[in-house]
Design a protein around this motif. Structure first.
Motif, mmCIF file in Angstrom:
data_model
loop_
_atom_site.group_PDB
_atom_site.id
_atom_site.type_symbol
_atom_site.label_atom_id
_atom_site.label_comp_id
_atom_site.label_asym_id
_atom_site.label_seq_id
_atom_site.Cartn_x
_atom_site.Cartn_y
_atom_site.Cartn_z
ATOM 1 N N ALA A 67 0.823 -1.213 0.000
ATOM 2 C CA ALA A 67 0.000 0.000 0.000
ATOM 3 C C ALA A 67 0.856 1.261 0.000
ATOM 4 C CB ALA A 67 -0.917 -0.006 1.216
ATOM 5 N N ALA A 68 2.045 1.176 0.608
ATOM 6 C CA ALA A 68 2.939 2.335 0.652
ATOM 7 C C ALA A 68 3.783 2.468 -0.611
ATOM 8 C CB ALA A 68 3.852 2.248 1.877
ATOM 9 N N GLY A 69 3.654 1.508 -1.560
ATOM 10 C CA GLY A 69 4.367 1.622 -2.824
ATOM 11 C C GLY A 69 5.701 0.922 -2.866
ATOM 12 N N PHE A 70 5.932 -0.068 -2.007
ATOM 13 C CA PHE A 70 7.199 -0.792 -1.993
ATOM 14 C C PHE A 70 7.021 -2.180 -2.613
ATOM 15 C CE2 PHE A 70 7.741 2.240 1.470
ATOM 16 C CZ PHE A 70 9.003 2.746 1.192
ATOM 17 N N THR A 71 8.059 -2.662 -3.279
ATOM 18 C CA THR A 71 8.031 -3.999 -3.872
ATOM 19 C C THR A 71 8.614 -5.050 -2.933
ATOM 20 O OG1 THR A 71 10.168 -3.592 -4.941
ATOM 21 C CG2 THR A 71 8.177 -3.066 -6.198
ATOM 22 N N SER A 72 9.324 -4.638 -1.898
ATOM 23 C CA SER A 72 9.924 -5.591 -0.970
ATOM 24 C C SER A 72 8.847 -6.286 -0.143
ATOM 25 C CB SER A 72 10.918 -4.885 -0.043
ATOM 26 O OG SER A 72 10.263 -3.854 0.669
ATOM 27 N N THR A 73 9.101 -7.540 0.183
ATOM 28 C CA THR A 73 8.183 -8.336 0.992
ATOM 29 C C THR A 73 8.977 -9.094 2.035
ATOM 30 O OG1 THR A 73 8.307 -10.207 -0.553
ATOM 31 C CG2 THR A 73 6.521 -8.610 -0.882
ATOM 32 N N ILE A 74 8.271 -9.642 3.017
ATOM 33 C CA ILE A 74 8.884 -10.494 4.021
ATOM 34 C C ILE A 74 8.218 -11.861 3.971
ATOM 35 C CG2 ILE A 74 9.492 -8.566 5.519
ATOM 36 C CD1 ILE A 74 7.107 -9.286 7.262
ATOM 37 N N ASP A 75 8.904 -12.865 4.482
ATOM 38 C CA ASP A 75 8.389 -14.234 4.462
ATOM 39 C C ASP A 75 8.606 -14.838 5.836
ATOM 40 O OD1 ASP A 75 7.802 -16.967 3.948
ATOM 41 O OD2 ASP A 75 8.254 -16.644 1.822
ATOM 42 N N HIS A 76 7.522 -15.375 6.407
ATOM 43 C CA HIS A 76 7.613 -15.931 7.756
ATOM 44 C C HIS A 76 8.206 -17.322 7.779
ATOM 45 C CE1 HIS A 76 3.923 -17.653 6.143
ATOM 46 N NE2 HIS A 76 4.044 -18.606 7.034
ATOM 47 N N ARG A 77 8.356 -17.954 6.632
ATOM 48 C CA ARG A 77 8.858 -19.327 6.584
ATOM 49 C C ARG A 77 10.374 -19.361 6.755
ATOM 50 N NH1 ARG A 77 6.724 -21.036 0.856
ATOM 51 N NH2 ARG A 77 7.651 -18.981 0.469
ATOM 52 N N SER A 78 10.874 -20.520 7.158
ATOM 53 C CA SER A 78 12.323 -20.694 7.286
ATOM 54 C C SER A 78 12.955 -20.739 5.902
ATOM 55 C CB SER A 78 12.633 -21.987 8.045
ATOM 56 O OG SER A 78 12.195 -23.120 7.308
ATOM 57 N N LEU A 79 14.294 -20.585 5.856
ATOM 58 C CA LEU A 79 14.995 -20.643 4.578
ATOM 59 C C LEU A 79 14.798 -21.994 3.903
ATOM 60 C CD1 LEU A 79 18.367 -18.828 5.412
ATOM 61 C CD2 LEU A 79 16.434 -17.944 4.117
ATOM 62 N N ALA A 80 14.792 -23.072 4.709
ATOM 63 C CA ALA A 80 14.611 -24.402 4.129
ATOM 64 C C ALA A 80 13.234 -24.540 3.479
ATOM 65 C CB ALA A 80 14.806 -25.466 5.210
ATOM 66 N N GLU A 81 12.200 -24.035 4.137
ATOM 67 C CA GLU A 81 10.854 -24.115 3.567
ATOM 68 C C GLU A 81 10.744 -23.261 2.306
ATOM 69 O OE1 GLU A 81 8.372 -22.892 6.746
ATOM 70 O OE2 GLU A 81 8.282 -24.864 7.680
ATOM 71 N N GLN A 82 11.348 -22.068 2.320
ATOM 72 C CA GLN A 82 11.327 -21.231 1.130
ATOM 73 C C GLN A 82 12.076 -21.889 -0.023
ATOM 74 O OE1 GLN A 82 12.087 -16.944 1.804
ATOM 75 N NE2 GLN A 82 12.070 -17.401 3.995
ATOM 76 N N ALA A 83 13.183 -22.564 0.292
ATOM 77 C CA ALA A 83 13.944 -23.255 -0.753
ATOM 78 C C ALA A 83 13.139 -24.407 -1.351
ATOM 79 C CB ALA A 83 15.264 -23.771 -0.183
#
Length: 513
Positions: free
Chosen positions: A185-201
């Motif tokens: 909503a503020a116009g940023f493309t960055s996001t965060i992810d609550h999952r661990s690195l292994a789950e994201q991989a």
């Protein structure tokens, strides 16, 4: 870029901890522990940007006053090893402005209050250095639900065990989803992810993104801790800091090698110099904010602790109490926001009455009757504003629940289409576990959507609209201070049936003593 950090911990008497001390330290307040008689004075503490209290709509008024809230919370626990408070420490994106971070903190605290029914004190902290990025909020919550009669049952579902794991997962997902929505909503493309690195991989591997999967398989850095972080801030080199620098260097070299390899193999690579935190322009509006145009959510259904008089128990107070003039100014601002959000509500008499009281207070000073009228008007205006925000929040929650349910349904259908039983490289138990996890998320999102639909149904919204209209009419019909003064003596004069009708009194202002 924004980072994800959500930590949950408890405060227990068995460890010599106190909810009153924790609240005073995090909010920069002066609070007294009535059980021990100890004073906790942190009013000179730096780094506290803002604090506010939130509670369920049917909670008593004292639940919004930290002096009473934490004293009652401590008194409600009888065991010497009781858990007296629970804290949610959540990172706030440094890309957002101070106002946007306050709005995000309010929404996060409000979501926790809505799910668990406890009362909270949220304290926003800023980094200790001007160029720091560690903006975060401490949401200190009671361990018991609170209702019209005060504290009730314990929030056992948050304790250690199977239910606790499920709730922690919900909290982490909620924080990530809400933060990403505010960043977008503020116009940023960055996001965060609550999952661990292994789950994201693993997720990247499932969608065929080998480069992202390899990058997410990087070696994690070590937690520095308070002492090492303080030494690093002073320029002192430590073994753990050197280790982290080496890990970051090795990870970057490995990622550069993967990018080069992907380019040679003809695979897509991220553009050079791409910054995930670049701005795309401000797109915040009434829909993305979830409020009617002109309405501000921050600090509405709670109480800002800067506005609470903390000069208790005979100790000197460095902060001035809220004066009647300040209360009138706050009420006038609320009236303007209500008028912008709901132009159909008549607020002219209320605005004129507050203006009259403001001028009279400035000219002649305070009286008992004038104070009573001002307090009554301020509370009525605040109650009307809370109702309008409650209506908007229900519609916002419905929109969010609909979107989350749609995303869960898409993920469920994608998994069934891409990985039919027996056709993937997963073993039968692993395939069943992955499929069951997606089904569980879909069922949870469906239940949340059903609840949001019930709370935002036409009948429920109609009841709120009727209550809004009723409160607005009552506010406009509230007699002005001169009328209250003129009618007061007439109330004590009983009239006989044969007595002539009394002559209406001439309008005049209240008499000050």
């Amino acid at each position: 870029m924004a980072i994800f950090h959500t930590a949950i911990k408890t405060f227990s008497r068995s460890r010599g901890q106190s909810a009153v001390a924790a609240a005073a330290y995090r909010g920069g307040l002066l609070l007294a522990d009535l059980l021990t008689g100890q004073q906790h004075d942190y009013r000179r503490r730096s780094g506290v940007v803002e604090s506010f209290c939130l509670a369920p709509p049917d909670a008593p008024e004292w639940a919004l006053d930290p002096r009473e809230l934490w004293a009652v919370a401590e008194a409600a626990e009888r065991r010497k090893d009781s858990t007296v408070a629970r804290e949610f420490e959540i990172s706030l994106p440094h890309e957002l402005s101070e106002e946007q971070r306050a709005h995000l903190a309010f929404v996060l605290a409000d979501a926790l209050v809505g799910r668990y029914g406890f009362a909270v004190q949220a304290s926003i902290h800023c980094p200790s250095t001007p160029d720091g990025l560690n903006h975060h909020v401490h949401i200190l919550a009671t361990t018991r639900r609170i209702g019209p009669e005060g504290f009730g049952d314990k929030t056992r579902e948050l304790d250690v065990g199977p239910s606790g794991k499920v709730e922690v997962q919900w909290i982490r997902e909620m924080v990530a989803t809400t933060t990403n929505a505010h960043l977008e909503a503020a116009g940023f493309t960055s996001t965060i992810d609550h999952r661990s690195l292994a789950e994201q991989a693993r997720s990247a591997m499932e969608r065929g993104d080998d480069l992202a999967a390899a990058a997410l398989s990087r070696e994690p850095t070590q937690h520095l801790g308070k002492r090492a972080t303080a030494l690093a801030g002073k320029g002192v080199d430590t073994t753990r800091a050197r280790t982290n620098d080496q890990i970051l260097e090795d990870n970057q070299e490995h990622y550069d090698y993967l990018v080069l390899k992907a380019g040679l193999e003809g695979k897509p690579v991220p553009p050079a110099g791409e910054e995930s935190g670049s701005r795309r322009g401000r797109v915040l509006n009434s829909d993305t904010a979830g409020l009617p145009a002109g309405m501000e959510m921050k600090g509405v259904s709670g109480v800002r602790l800067q506005h609470v008089l903390l000069s208790s128990h005979g100790l000197p107070d460095h902060g001035a109490p809220v004066s009647l003039a300040e209360r009138i100014m706050d009420a006038l601002r609320d009236v303007e926001e209500i008028s912008r959000a709901r132009a159909d509500l008549a607020m002219e008499k209320t605005r004129a009455g507050l203006g009259w009281a403001q001028r009279l207070l400035s000219a002649q000073g305070e009286s008992v009757e004038l104070r009573q009228w001002i307090i009554m008007a301020v509370l009525q205006v605040r109650a009307l504003k809370c109702l309008i925000i409650s209506r908007a929040r229900r519609l916002l929650n419905l929109k969010s629940a609909t979107r989350l349910r749609h995303m869960a349904e898409q993920e469920w259908e994608r998994f069934n289409a891409d990985y039919p039983m027996g056709s993937s490289g997963y073993s039968r138990p692993e395939w069943t576990q992955r499929r069951g996890r997606r089904l569980s998320v879909l069922e949870t999102r469906t239940a949340e959507l059903k609840l949001a639909q019930g709370r935002a149904s036409e009948q429920e919204i109609g009841l709120i609209d009727a209550d809004i209209a009723k409160k607005a009419d009552a506010l406009e019909a509230m007699p002005s201070p001169p009328q209250r003064q003129a009618l007061k003596p007439a109330a004590h004069q009983p009239l006989s049936p044969d007595a002539p009708a009394p002559r209406p009194p001439a309008p005049r202002g209240p008499t000050f003593h």
